[in-house]
Design a protein around this motif. Structure first.
Motif, mmCIF file in Angstrom:
data_model
loop_
_atom_site.group_PDB
_atom_site.id
_atom_site.type_symbol
_atom_site.label_atom_id
_atom_site.label_comp_id
_atom_site.label_asym_id
_atom_site.label_seq_id
_atom_site.Cartn_x
_atom_site.Cartn_y
_atom_site.Cartn_z
ATOM 1 N N HIS A 119 -14.338 -9.967 -8.070
ATOM 2 C CA HIS A 119 -14.164 -9.586 -6.673
ATOM 3 C C HIS A 119 -13.293 -8.338 -6.575
ATOM 4 C CE1 HIS A 119 -15.906 -13.385 -5.455
ATOM 5 N NE2 HIS A 119 -14.965 -14.065 -6.101
ATOM 6 N N ASN A 120 -13.540 -7.535 -5.552
ATOM 7 C CA ASN A 120 -12.675 -6.399 -5.251
ATOM 8 C C ASN A 120 -11.814 -6.717 -4.044
ATOM 9 O OD1 ASN A 120 -13.763 -4.979 -7.333
ATOM 10 N ND2 ASN A 120 -14.778 -3.417 -6.089
ATOM 11 N N ASP A 121 -10.571 -6.255 -4.107
ATOM 12 C CA ASP A 121 -9.651 -6.441 -2.984
ATOM 13 C C ASP A 121 -8.706 -5.247 -2.957
ATOM 14 O OD1 ASP A 121 -8.225 -7.619 -0.825
ATOM 15 O OD2 ASP A 121 -8.571 -9.616 -1.666
ATOM 16 N N ILE A 122 -7.860 -5.192 -1.945
ATOM 17 C CA ILE A 122 -6.949 -4.069 -1.773
ATOM 18 C C ILE A 122 -5.508 -4.526 -1.970
ATOM 19 C CG2 ILE A 122 -6.058 -2.347 -0.141
ATOM 20 C CD1 ILE A 122 -8.844 -1.760 -1.169
ATOM 21 N N SER A 123 -4.762 -3.733 -2.747
ATOM 22 C CA SER A 123 -3.335 -3.941 -2.921
ATOM 23 C C SER A 123 -2.604 -2.686 -2.476
ATOM 24 C CB SER A 123 -2.994 -4.254 -4.379
ATOM 25 O OG SER A 123 -3.638 -5.424 -4.815
ATOM 26 N N ILE A 124 -1.319 -2.832 -2.220
ATOM 27 C CA ILE A 124 -0.499 -1.667 -1.889
ATOM 28 C C ILE A 124 0.723 -1.669 -2.788
ATOM 29 C CG2 ILE A 124 0.782 -2.850 -0.035
ATOM 30 C CD1 ILE A 124 0.876 -0.132 1.424
ATOM 31 N N ILE A 125 1.017 -0.505 -3.356
ATOM 32 C CA ILE A 125 2.239 -0.311 -4.126
ATOM 33 C C ILE A 125 3.228 0.383 -3.195
ATOM 34 C CG2 ILE A 125 3.272 0.676 -6.194
ATOM 35 C CD1 ILE A 125 0.454 0.780 -7.398
ATOM 36 N N LYS A 126 4.243 -0.341 -2.779
ATOM 37 C CA LYS A 126 5.192 0.192 -1.802
ATOM 38 C C LYS A 126 6.218 1.102 -2.479
ATOM 39 C CE LYS A 126 6.178 -3.924 -0.173
ATOM 40 N NZ LYS A 126 6.691 -5.008 0.705
ATOM 41 N N PRO A 127 6.952 1.904 -1.704
ATOM 42 C CA PRO A 127 7.909 2.853 -2.299
ATOM 43 C C PRO A 127 8.943 2.199 -3.205
ATOM 44 C CG PRO A 127 7.518 3.406 -0.008
ATOM 45 C CD PRO A 127 6.833 2.095 -0.248
ATOM 46 N N ASP A 128 9.245 0.916 -2.991
ATOM 47 C CA ASP A 128 10.208 0.233 -3.857
ATOM 48 C C ASP A 128 9.534 -0.395 -5.077
ATOM 49 O OD1 ASP A 128 8.817 -1.770 -2.636
ATOM 50 O OD2 ASP A 128 10.552 -2.719 -1.694
ATOM 51 N N ASN A 129 8.237 -0.015 -5.301
ATOM 52 C CA ASN A 129 7.438 -0.496 -6.434
ATOM 53 C C ASN A 129 7.052 -1.963 -6.331
ATOM 54 O OD1 ASN A 129 7.253 1.982 -7.837
ATOM 55 N ND2 ASN A 129 9.267 1.668 -8.758
ATOM 56 N N VAL A 130 7.278 -2.576 -5.192
ATOM 57 C CA VAL A 130 6.792 -3.939 -4.959
ATOM 58 C C VAL A 130 5.298 -3.860 -4.646
ATOM 59 C CG1 VAL A 130 6.910 -5.945 -3.426
ATOM 60 C CG2 VAL A 130 9.006 -4.808 -4.170
ATOM 61 N N VAL A 131 4.505 -4.723 -5.256
ATOM 62 C CA VAL A 131 3.060 -4.733 -5.068
ATOM 63 C C VAL A 131 2.675 -5.914 -4.177
ATOM 64 C CG1 VAL A 131 0.809 -4.866 -6.179
ATOM 65 C CG2 VAL A 131 2.701 -3.673 -7.322
ATOM 66 N N GLU A 132 1.987 -5.618 -3.081
ATOM 67 C CA GLU A 132 1.436 -6.654 -2.208
ATOM 68 C C GLU A 132 -0.070 -6.685 -2.437
ATOM 69 O OE1 GLU A 132 3.063 -8.664 -0.253
ATOM 70 O OE2 GLU A 132 5.067 -7.768 -0.151
ATOM 71 N N ARG A 133 -0.588 -7.853 -2.793
ATOM 72 C CA ARG A 133 -1.990 -7.945 -3.182
ATOM 73 C C ARG A 133 -2.835 -8.668 -2.127
ATOM 74 N NH1 ARG A 133 0.214 -7.538 -8.486
ATOM 75 N NH2 ARG A 133 -1.068 -6.080 -9.707
ATOM 76 N N ASN A 134 -4.155 -8.460 -2.277
ATOM 77 C CA ASN A 134 -5.165 -9.178 -1.483
ATOM 78 C C ASN A 134 -5.034 -8.913 0.021
ATOM 79 O OD1 ASN A 134 -5.991 -10.393 -3.935
ATOM 80 N ND2 ASN A 134 -4.414 -11.961 -3.692
ATOM 81 N N LEU A 135 -4.735 -7.680 0.378
ATOM 82 C CA LEU A 135 -4.567 -7.344 1.793
ATOM 83 C C LEU A 135 -5.872 -7.523 2.568
ATOM 84 C CD1 LEU A 135 -2.395 -4.094 1.597
ATOM 85 C CD2 LEU A 135 -1.673 -6.476 1.561
ATOM 86 N N TYR A 136 -6.975 -7.122 1.956
ATOM 87 C CA TYR A 136 -8.250 -7.190 2.674
ATOM 88 C C TYR A 136 -8.692 -8.634 2.883
ATOM 89 C CZ TYR A 136 -13.099 -6.440 3.989
ATOM 90 O OH TYR A 136 -14.288 -6.469 4.664
ATOM 91 N N SER A 137 -8.707 -9.423 1.840
ATOM 92 C CA SER A 137 -9.193 -10.805 1.974
ATOM 93 C C SER A 137 -8.293 -11.629 2.888
ATOM 94 C CB SER A 137 -9.308 -11.466 0.600
ATOM 95 O OG SER A 137 -8.061 -11.484 -0.064
ATOM 96 N N LYS A 138 -7.000 -11.361 2.881
ATOM 97 C CA LYS A 138 -6.089 -12.102 3.755
ATOM 98 C C LYS A 138 -6.371 -11.825 5.231
ATOM 99 C CE LYS A 138 -2.121 -12.439 0.600
ATOM 100 N NZ LYS A 138 -0.745 -11.969 0.340
ATOM 101 N N SER A 139 -6.851 -10.624 5.515
ATOM 102 C CA SER A 139 -7.091 -10.242 6.910
ATOM 103 C C SER A 139 -8.527 -10.461 7.358
ATOM 104 C CB SER A 139 -6.726 -8.759 7.125
ATOM 105 O OG SER A 139 -5.340 -8.564 6.992
ATOM 106 N N ASN A 140 -9.404 -10.861 6.438
ATOM 107 C CA ASN A 140 -10.827 -10.999 6.774
ATOM 108 C C ASN A 140 -11.375 -12.354 6.361
ATOM 109 O OD1 ASN A 140 -11.845 -8.137 7.785
ATOM 110 N ND2 ASN A 140 -10.393 -7.775 6.116
ATOM 111 N N ASN A 141 -10.586 -13.390 6.652
ATOM 112 C CA ASN A 141 -11.016 -14.786 6.466
ATOM 113 C C ASN A 141 -11.503 -15.076 5.055
ATOM 114 O OD1 ASN A 141 -10.541 -15.417 9.230
ATOM 115 N ND2 ASN A 141 -12.464 -14.392 9.748
#
Length: 402
Positions: A119-141
């Motif tokens: 599966h493909n999903d979207i993550s974000i690497i924030k300026p403090d190098n913390v990675v938040e994963r699965n942004l797309y699937s969390k917002s699209n049921n």
């Protein structure tokens, strides 16, 4: 004799704020304690309603108990939250308005498309190098992006941030605030273009260029909204996915004709136009007749300087080209010829610096720098053996000057 009966009065016992603040893709938690002057036997009914105020294009019932546990996917803004409580015995009601301030930590950082378990999903690497994963699937049921190779592209249309997510033969646009899908590729066109294989999208000034493996399309923001792509540019061509543009005036390299074209809006079909013969006849190379295979091109230092890498059709020579971008008046300034077989020629990825005339390039797991004026190359960094580098790019930090 008149007889008066006291009625049950409802009130909030515990202390609650007027405004609740919650991060997007987090859970809004409220624990309400209701008091009664005359406790009833059958209890109370609860209804919590969230909506964006005003005319409210939608209303969401987020709880029917005294507790709220609501996963927030809505765009960052302040929402109205209405509480309705009713006494089941005598229908005495209580109403209270709260506010919910939805905020986001996703407005700065790197958006990365990742593949995991097919599966493909979207993550974000924030300026403090913390990675938040699965942004797309969390917002699209729980839905995932299409599997396989893909990419994320972000640009500004007028004052609106646009986020496109491309797959092999489709595209999805998401809201920049909450990553909820709001359109697919066919919605970006006035007429359904059929199946397309997205290649790249470029935007600057009042023009947008959408390149696919079949055709190229344009969007002229000087036209009235809605802003959509029109008819395909006519002709037999393949525009390489490299941006050379100044003030919204784009030129592209055609790998079929092996030449550059100026691509202006025209009547909405963004036709391919020749570049000025006056500027090109006396240049080292005529941009209307290059006759070589392009490896890379990009804007570099300043607002009008660009550079490109070419190789001969026989791959026995390498060329570093610099030029001036000015739409139909663009021209080449210098051409340096290098011998074949250099790592620069076999690189998998290139990236031009924007402040100095340098090109970064990747060969295997090694990152090199080529200094154009000095005509020298040096190794900058070796990634661990086996590292698969998919892309190199600059992080444009528009939030900070450091």
């Amino acid at each position: 004799i008149d007889k008066y009966n006291n009625i049950n009065e409802l009130y909030i016992k515990n202390e609650l704020p007027e405004t609740f603040t919650v991060l997007i893709q987090d859970t809004l938690k409220i624990d309400l304690e209701m008091g009664q002057t005359i406790p009833n036997k059958n209890g109370l009914t609860y209804d919590w309603v969230l909506y964006p105020g005003g005319s409210a294009e939608f209303r969401i019932h987020i709880s029917n108990t005294s507790k709220v546990r609501f996963y927030v996917k809505e765009e960052p803004k302040v929402y109205d939250l209405d509480l309705f409580v009713t006494d089941k015995d005598n229908n005495v009601s209580f109403y209270k308005k709260f506010y919910v301030n939805v905020t986001s930590v996703y407005n700065q950082g790197w958006l990365v498309m990742e593949e995991n378990n097919g599966h493909n999903d979207i993550s974000i690497i924030k300026p403090d190098n913390v990675v938040e994963r699965n942004l797309y699937s969390k917002s699209n049921n729980g839905a995932f992006l299409p599997a396989g190779e893909g990419m994320v592209r972000i640009f500004t249309r007028r004052t609106e941030q646009i986020i496109y997510m491309f797959s092999h033969n489709n595209g999805i646009q998401v809201s920049p605030g909450n990553f909820v899908r709001n359109s697919t590729l066919k919605d970006w066109f006035f007429l359904d273009p059929g199946t397309l294989k997205p290649l790249e999208v470029f935007a600057q000034g009042t023009t947008e260029h959408f390149l696919t493996r079949e055709k190229a399309y344009g969007n002229n923001l000087n036209s009235p909204s809605p802003y959509k792509f029109g008819l395909a540019t006519p002709g037999d061509y393949f525009l390489a996915p490299y941006q050379i543009a100044t003030s919204g005036n784009f030129i592209f390299y055609d790998t079929v004709a092996r030449r550059f074209w100026f691509r202006a809006p025209g009547n909405g079909d963004f036709p391919l136009s020749a570049l000025s013969s006056t500027n090109n006849n006396n240049a080292p190379w005529n941009m209307n007749n290059i006759g070589r295979r392009i490896l890379y091109a990009s804007m570099t230092t300043g607002n009008t300087n660009w550079t490109a890498l070419f190789e001969s059709l026989q791959k026995d020579s390498l060329f570093i080209v610099t030029g001036q971008s000015g739409g139909g008046s663009s021209y080449i300034q210098t051409v340096d010829t290098l011998p074949a077989g250099l790592p620069l020629q076999s690189a998998s990825h290139y990236l031009a610096a924007r402040l100095v005339p340098h090109i970064y390039y990747l060969v295997g797991n090694q990152l090199f720098l080529y200094d154009i004026p000095a005509k020298t190359a040096r190794l900058l960094y070796s990634f661990p053996a086996g590292t698969d580098v998919r892309v190199i790019k600059w992080y444009n930090n528009v939030k900070s000057s450091t």
